[in-house]
Scaffold this motif. Structure first.
Motif, PDB file in Angstrom:
ATOM      1  N   ASP A  78       4.231 -42.504  12.346  1.00  0.00           N
ATOM      2  CA  ASP A  78       4.199 -42.416  10.894  1.00  0.00           C
ATOM      3  C   ASP A  78       4.821 -43.660  10.250  1.00  0.00           C
ATOM      4  OD1 ASP A  78       3.826 -39.968   8.763  1.00  0.00           O
ATOM      5  OD2 ASP A  78       5.392 -41.383   8.146  1.00  0.00           O
TER       6      ASP A  78
ATOM      7  N   THR B 159       6.531 -43.976   7.671  1.00  0.00           N
ATOM      8  CA  THR B 159       7.862 -43.796   7.067  1.00  0.00           C
ATOM      9  C   THR B 159       8.976 -43.787   8.111  1.00  0.00           C
ATOM     10  OG1 THR B 159       7.784 -41.381   7.194  1.00  0.00           O
ATOM     11  CG2 THR B 159       6.861 -42.402   5.212  1.00  0.00           C
TER      12      THR B 159
ATOM     13  N   ARG C   3       6.333 -34.295  16.659  1.00  0.00           N
ATOM     14  CA  ARG C   3       6.457 -33.831  15.278  1.00  0.00           C
ATOM     15  C   ARG C   3       7.155 -34.847  14.374  1.00  0.00           C
ATOM     16  NH1 ARG C   3       6.518 -28.779  12.236  1.00  0.00           N
ATOM     17  NH2 ARG C   3       8.116 -28.863  10.604  1.00  0.00           N
ATOM     18  N   GLN C   4       8.148 -35.538  14.940  1.00  0.00           N
ATOM     19  CA  GLN C   4       8.981 -36.404  14.100  1.00  0.00           C
ATOM     20  C   GLN C   4       8.393 -37.811  13.971  1.00  0.00           C
ATOM     21  OE1 GLN C   4      12.045 -35.038  13.118  1.00  0.00           O
ATOM     22  NE2 GLN C   4      13.201 -36.751  12.314  1.00  0.00           N
TER      23      GLN C   4
ATOM     24  N   ASP D 257       0.562 -38.236  10.911  1.00  0.00           N
ATOM     25  CA  ASP D 257      -0.248 -37.039  10.675  1.00  0.00           C
ATOM     26  C   ASP D 257      -1.666 -37.312  11.155  1.00  0.00           C
ATOM     27  OD1 ASP D 257       1.842 -35.743   9.564  1.00  0.00           O
ATOM     28  OD2 ASP D 257       1.289 -36.172   7.485  1.00  0.00           O
TER      29      ASP D 257
ATOM     30  N   TRP E 228      17.651 -36.693   8.990  1.00  0.00           N
ATOM     31  CA  TRP E 228      16.204 -36.917   9.039  1.00  0.00           C
ATOM     32  C   TRP E 228      15.534 -35.871   9.938  1.00  0.00           C
ATOM     33  CZ3 TRP E 228      13.440 -40.178  12.994  1.00  0.00           C
ATOM     34  CH2 TRP E 228      12.118 -40.453  12.614  1.00  0.00           C
TER      35      TRP E 228
ATOM     36  N   ASP F 201      15.332 -32.562   8.036  1.00  0.00           N
ATOM     37  CA  ASP F 201      14.353 -32.585   6.949  1.00  0.00           C
ATOM     38  C   ASP F 201      12.915 -32.630   7.450  1.00  0.00           C
ATOM     39  OD1 ASP F 201      16.364 -32.454   5.120  1.00  0.00           O
ATOM     40  OD2 ASP F 201      16.317 -34.571   4.567  1.00  0.00           O
ATOM     41  N   ARG F 202      12.666 -33.446   8.457  1.00  0.00           N
ATOM     42  CA  ARG F 202      11.279 -33.629   8.900  1.00  0.00           C
ATOM     43  C   ARG F 202      10.890 -32.677  10.026  1.00  0.00           C
ATOM     44  NH1 ARG F 202       7.072 -37.783   8.854  1.00  0.00           N
ATOM     45  NH2 ARG F 202       5.987 -37.809  10.851  1.00  0.00           N
ATOM     46  N   GLN F 203      11.842 -32.420  10.920  1.00  0.00           N
ATOM     47  CA  GLN F 203      11.491 -31.672  12.130  1.00  0.00           C
ATOM     48  C   GLN F 203      11.614 -30.158  11.919  1.00  0.00           C
ATOM     49  OE1 GLN F 203      10.919 -33.599  15.009  1.00  0.00           O
ATOM     50  NE2 GLN F 203      10.950 -32.129  16.685  1.00  0.00           N
TER      51      GLN F 203
ATOM     52  N   ASP G 279       7.013 -26.973   5.653  1.00  0.00           N
ATOM     53  CA  ASP G 279       6.270 -27.821   4.714  1.00  0.00           C
ATOM     54  C   ASP G 279       6.455 -27.277   3.308  1.00  0.00           C
ATOM     55  OD1 ASP G 279       5.390 -29.413   6.709  1.00  0.00           O
ATOM     56  OD2 ASP G 279       3.452 -28.416   6.924  1.00  0.00           O
TER      57      ASP G 279
ATOM     58  N   GLU H 185      13.405 -31.436   0.117  1.00  0.00           N
ATOM     59  CA  GLU H 185      14.389 -32.096   0.972  1.00  0.00           C
ATOM     60  C   GLU H 185      15.742 -32.115   0.280  1.00  0.00           C
ATOM     61  OE1 GLU H 185      13.295 -35.812   2.547  1.00  0.00           O
ATOM     62  OE2 GLU H 185      11.471 -35.070   3.483  1.00  0.00           O
TER      63      GLU H 185
END
Lengths: 198, 198
Positions: A143, A145, A186-187, A191, B182, B185-187, B191, B195
């Motif tokens: 990703d 980001t 996942r991290q 996507d 991080w 928040d992401r893992q 959805d 955050e």
């Protein structure tokens, strides 16, 4: 020293560490394992010097191994690298070796030469992981980001923790390996990128 | 022993460990710090017994502290817990204390009583993290596909690694803290969940 001598010394020190542990190791034990007289080992009669030399040889060997995970996509390289540094489960000699290395780590605050060597190990692993993650972001597999410097910190720290937990609480790395795969998928993955087959 | 005696012994042992380090510590050093005679400390004249007792007191104190992160959502609890166990940066006495605890870890493979205590510490932290993640999945704050047992393994191992790296290579936990935020928040977050403000 010549490569052959270094390799021989490394093997002898490794065997002696596994047999005696760090705390009780003497240069004579290493000489016994090396099957030659103590006098023939050209080191000061000082355990610390021997261990610094040992760490240097270990460093050369292990960093020479790391490039062998080249090839494949960054995700594949990452999986291969993480598997390689965690593939130390089960074998009793390795367990004793990990204990000995942890004992060397305890000496680090009191011995700059040891701390410098351990820092080099740490930095090489970290930089290698960071570079792979950065390449994945660059290629679009990871990703956009993802910050490589932050993303690499977690696995490096976890790998160190896995080695410590193995010694301190006999914890296997099996669940951690699963967690690392999940972390990559996942991290890090962009996507829409297909997940690796498990 | 009474709570007061335990607290006094803990404080004295802590100060003595910071001053002398694990390898050189004697019961007399602890008695000096406790400002009372060695004879008044009701322990065997055996360093190991003292350390096991010390680990027991440390265990009671630290596990009693953990519930103080209760309150808030699972994500908030997780952040608070991770911050609490990593808030050991900078202070030199704490650095020496971490070194001493790592030295105790090296003894674990040779001392079942020490290994049992360290395993209890490890298990309490792991179970606490696992329960928070499970509660977050249950409440819908965390993603339904998150497996709490796997998700908790990574932070526990990284926390152990952060403590080891601090001793071995003087690595600060700052970047790891960023990586943990991080990760949450992401893992873990479902959805669409907002955050946390950083």
């Amino acid at each position: 020293m010549s490569d052959d001598t270094a390799t021989e010394l490394l093997a002898a020190t490794y065997r002696a560490l596994c047999r005696h542990g760090y705390a009780d190791l003497t240069l004579a034990d290493v000489a016994d394992e090396a099957d030659r007289s103590k006098a023939a080992i050209h080191y000061d009669d000082d355990g610390e010097t021997l261990f610094v030399e040992f760490l240097d040889v270990l460093y050369e060997r292990d960093t020479a191994r790391l490039p062998s995970v080249d090839g494949g996509t960054p995700r594949e390289q990452l999986s291969a690298l993480l598997a390689a540094v965690l593939i130390d489960e089960g074998a009793a000699p390795d367990q004793r070796f990990r204990t000995a290395l942890l004992a060397v780590s305890v000496q680090a605050p009191y011995d700059d030469a040891v701390q410098t060597r351990l820092s080099n190990f740490d930095a090489v692993l970290y930089e290698r992981l960071r570079a792979i993650v950065a390449a994945g972001v660059e290629s679009g597999e990871f990703d956009a980001t993802v910050e490589a410097a932050v993303a690499a910190e977690f696995p490096v720290t976890a790998i160190t923790g896995a080695h410590t937990r193995r010694v301190a609480v006999k914890r296997s790395s099996e669940t951690l390996s699963e967690a690392l795969t999940w972390y990559i998928d996942r991290q890090l993955l962009a996507d829409g990128a297909p997940e690796a087959a498990h």
